[in-house]
Design a protein around this motif. Structure first.
Motif, short mmCIF file in Angstrom:
data_model
loop_
_atom_site.label_atom_id
_atom_site.label_comp_id
_atom_site.label_asym_id
_atom_site.label_seq_id
_atom_site.Cartn_x
_atom_site.Cartn_y
_atom_site.Cartn_z
N GLU A 123 0.83 -1.21 0.00
CA GLU A 123 0.00 0.00 0.00
C GLU A 123 0.87 1.26 0.00
O GLU A 123 0.60 2.23 -0.72
N LYS A 124 1.93 1.24 0.82
CA LYS A 124 2.81 2.41 0.90
C LYS A 124 3.59 2.60 -0.41
O LYS A 124 3.79 3.73 -0.87
N ILE A 125 4.02 1.49 -1.01
CA ILE A 125 4.75 1.57 -2.28
C ILE A 125 3.85 2.14 -3.38
O ILE A 125 4.25 3.03 -4.14
N ASP A 126 2.62 1.64 -3.46
CA ASP A 126 1.68 2.15 -4.46
C ASP A 126 1.37 3.62 -4.23
O ASP A 126 1.19 4.39 -5.18
N SER A 127 1.33 4.00 -2.96
CA SER A 127 1.05 5.39 -2.61
C SER A 127 2.17 6.30 -3.12
O SER A 127 1.91 7.34 -3.75
N LEU A 128 3.43 5.91 -2.89
CA LEU A 128 4.55 6.72 -3.36
C LEU A 128 4.64 6.70 -4.88
O LEU A 128 4.91 7.74 -5.51
N ALA A 129 4.40 5.55 -5.49
CA ALA A 129 4.44 5.45 -6.95
C ALA A 129 3.43 6.40 -7.57
O ALA A 129 3.74 7.11 -8.55
N THR A 130 2.25 6.46 -6.99
CA THR A 130 1.20 7.37 -7.50
C THR A 130 1.60 8.82 -7.29
O THR A 130 1.39 9.67 -8.16
N GLY A 131 2.20 9.11 -6.13
CA GLY A 131 2.66 10.47 -5.85
C GLY A 131 3.72 10.93 -6.83
O GLY A 131 3.71 12.09 -7.29
N LEU A 132 4.64 10.04 -7.19
CA LEU A 132 5.67 10.37 -8.18
C LEU A 132 5.05 10.61 -9.56
O LEU A 132 5.45 11.53 -10.29
N LEU A 133 4.07 9.79 -9.91
CA LEU A 133 3.37 9.99 -11.20
C LEU A 133 2.67 11.34 -11.24
O LEU A 133 2.71 12.05 -12.26
N GLN A 134 2.02 11.69 -10.13
CA GLN A 134 1.31 12.97 -10.08
C GLN A 134 2.28 14.15 -10.17
O GLN A 134 1.93 15.24 -10.63
N LEU A 135 3.52 13.91 -9.76
CA LEU A 135 4.56 14.94 -9.87
C LEU A 135 5.03 15.09 -11.32
O LEU A 135 5.62 16.11 -11.68
N GLY A 136 4.77 14.08 -12.11
CA GLY A 136 5.17 14.11 -13.52
C GLY A 136 6.33 13.19 -13.84
O GLY A 136 6.84 13.19 -14.96
N ILE A 137 6.78 12.40 -12.85
CA ILE A 137 7.87 11.45 -13.09
C ILE A 137 7.35 10.30 -13.96
O ILE A 137 6.31 9.72 -13.67
N GLN A 138 8.10 9.98 -15.01
CA GLN A 138 7.66 8.96 -15.96
C GLN A 138 8.71 7.86 -16.11
O GLN A 138 9.83 7.98 -15.63
N ALA A 139 8.31 6.80 -16.81
CA ALA A 139 9.24 5.71 -17.10
C ALA A 139 10.47 6.26 -17.82
O ALA A 139 10.35 7.08 -18.73
N GLY A 140 11.65 5.83 -17.38
CA GLY A 140 12.90 6.29 -17.98
C GLY A 140 13.50 7.50 -17.31
O GLY A 140 14.70 7.77 -17.47
N ASP A 141 12.70 8.27 -16.55
CA ASP A 141 13.24 9.42 -15.81
C ASP A 141 14.17 8.92 -14.71
O ASP A 141 13.93 7.87 -14.10
#
Length: 567
Positions: free
Chosen positions: A62-80
């Motif tokens: 749950e915590k990992i998914d939470s951070l992954a979603t937060g990074l996506l919302q920041l605009g971090i993408q695959a390859g960054d």
């Protein structure tokens, strides 16, 4: 248990191929973690002692998914590229798995780096974001970042800094607010059904052969090189090592080694999830007393460390106060283990199934490991044999494979070999040849069963008056002396012989020993030219953060000392 390929034995040439019958994992780290978490949701997953964290796999997921979603919302993408500059903590663990889930490439930054080294690392790979602790030991990370990036304090959104034009986000740990920086906990967002759908969609788009991690190798000369590793590289290395240790869902692996290095990140964090074991982190950095306390208190079954860590634990004055009888296995790597230390770890730390691992960052990191059921001699005198799906050969200076028993350079090839040094084809080509062999720079010799003994580094070999001297041989003998706690042997410049042998020795508490005692002890065992001309008793060695002795610094210090004595 993983069995090595036997059909080719006994060998006459020093070339051994690991077993290929075992099937490698063909998933990304995120996919594999989710599978384990879904099968074992209530199993203990991670304990971070100094942060009072104790999560099962469901909570961890749950915590990992939470951070992954937060990074996506920041605009971090695959390859960054996302840098992580921190000692061991739960934020580090979450970052490792969250970046892997979204395909971002996590860049491991040495916690001891100073501003110039930090700037080089972030610039070299073009990090879009860096996640950092506020401070560690004497390092004030926030102050260093503000010095490097004066634009931070006036930053209102995405950073635009002259020193690091590609860096957009600085994410700090802790609850205090710092102008221009985001807080790590603010990225732990609530995950809804749409977010889960996005994460699943990204998972389907990623390949196991995508780059997922950059590790800077701590070279003794020149700038650090960014070894680029894929999901396939590091997940399978973790898998094969977990199998070698026979880890199960009932095991607890104590990890006092740093996460920023492959040892902690791959052989610790990733190894723990392979069979739903628990990862136990005693502290933000290694402390022998804390490690002993937590290993005993948690009833850990496995313990990792470099030889200097095990020596510090064994020599601690309170060692005998701890019940370590739950320990069974673990990996000792990072440097060649002295035979005497290995025997003590097996006998007084109960780690009868401790494994010696050998490799390098560019190998994800292991290409060799000992086997639980091999003879005691093989366990203490060698680094084992090539892991499955790994080829190893030992060559001379002309590139020819040498006969068994002859020393030469250790080379390896297989799934574990890095993709290359980030954005540096020249250095990559200097390390990995045209047919895929990685050249280690280590000197080893192989026996007829494929077991390899590491003799030393090519650069460490001492040439005295035309005689080749391998420091490891002298160090091993010094370890057998009752008053010697640790020893480091290296060459120092000599006008007469080219090089002379020098030994720096740490003695045990209350030992009464002289230089002449050491020379007499070695003279009985070695040819005269191997006996050190210079002997120095020291309290400590110059070391890397990972516990590796820096002999090049010892050489410099000893040269200065001898030069001053002459003048």
């Amino acid at each position: 248990m993983v069995k090595q390929h036997q059909a080719q034995l006994p060998l006459t040439l020093s070339e051994y191929h690991g077993d290929t019958s075992i099937t490698l994992i063909n998933k990304t780290i995120g996919q594999y973690f989710d599978d384990i978490a879904n099968i074992y949701p209530d199993n203990l997953a991670v304990v971070v002692y100094h942060q009072h964290i104790r999560w099962n796999y469901r909570q961890y997921q749950e915590k990992i998914d939470s951070l992954a979603t937060g990074l996506l919302q920041l605009g971090i993408q695959a390859g960054d590229r996302v840098g992580i500059w921190s000692p061991n903590n739960i934020e580090w663990c979450l970052t490792q798995f969250a970046t892997a889930k979204i395909g971002a490439i996590m860049v491991c930054i040495n916690p001891a780096y100073r501003p110039e080294e930090l700037e080089y690392s972030l610039s070299n790979v073009g990090c879009r974001a860096v996640i950092c602790a506020d401070r560690f030991k004497s390092s004030d990370y926030l102050q260093m970042l503000n010095e490097l990036l004066p634009e931070l304090s006036s930053n209102q959104g995405r950073l635009s800094a002259r020193a690091l034009p590609k860096l957009e986000f600085v994410i700090r740990m802790g609850t205090d607010k710092t102008p221009g920086m985001l807080n790590f906990n603010d990225l732990l967002v609530e995950v809804n059904a749409d977010d889960q759908h996005v994460l699943a969609s990204i998972a389907d788009s990623l390949s196991t052969h995508d780059s997922i991690n950059i590790q800077f190798t701590s070279g003794t000369t020149g700038s650090p090189k960014g070894a680029t590793l894929s999901h396939h590289n590091i997940l399978n290395n973790a898998y094969l090592v977990a199998e070698a240790m026979k880890l199960t869902p009932a095991d607890k692996l104590c990890i006092p080694v740093p996460l920023y290095h492959c040892f902690g990140m791959v052989l610790g964090s990733l190894c723990s999830i392979i069979n739903a074991s628990a990862a136990v982190y005693p502290g933000e950095s290694f402390d022998p007393l804390t490690t002993l306390t937590v290993a005993a208190q948690e009833r850990c079954t496995a313990l990792h460390g470099v030889p200097t860590m095990f020596i510090a634990e064994l020599e601690h004055p309170q060692f005998n106060e701890f019940d370590l009888s739950s320990l069974r296995t673990g990996v000792m790597a990072g440097a060649t283990c002295p035979e005497e230390v290995m025997r003590r770890v097996q006998n007084v730390m109960y780690m009868k199934q401790v494994l010696i691992g050998y490799g390098q960052t560019e190998c994800s990191p292991l290409n060799h490991i000992t086997e639980i059921d091999s003879s005691i001699e093989k366990q203490v005198l060698t680094v084992g044999r090539a892991l499955p799906h790994t080829e190893v050969k030992i060559i001379n200076e002309f590139g020819d494979v040498v006969a068994v028993g002859q020393p030469g350079e250790v080379c390896s090839r297989g799934y574990c070999i890095m993709q290359g040094y980030w954005n540096d084809p020249v250095k990559t080509a200097a390390t990995i040849d045209s047919v895929g062999w990685l050249h280690s720079g280590d000197i080893g010799q192989m026996d007829e069963l494929g077991y390899v003994q590491i003799v030393g580094r090519i650069k460490d070999m001492i040439i005295r008056g035309g005689e080749n001297i391998y420091p490891r041989e002298i160090e091993e003998k010094l370890y057998s002396h009752k008053d010697v706690q640790d020893a480091a042997v290296f060459g120092v410049q000599s006008d007469k012989y080219g090089e002379e042998v020098c030994a720096w020795i740490k003695v045990r508490a209350n030992a009464d020993i002289t230089e002449d005692d050491i020379r007499h002890f070695l003279t009985e065992k070695f040819a005269y030219f191997k006996v050190p001309r210079y002997i120095k008793f020291v309290d400590q060695y110059p070391m890397t953060v990972t516990g590796k002795i820096q002999k090049f610094k010892m050489r410099e210090l000893m040269y200065q000392e001898l030069h001053e004595a002459i003048n």
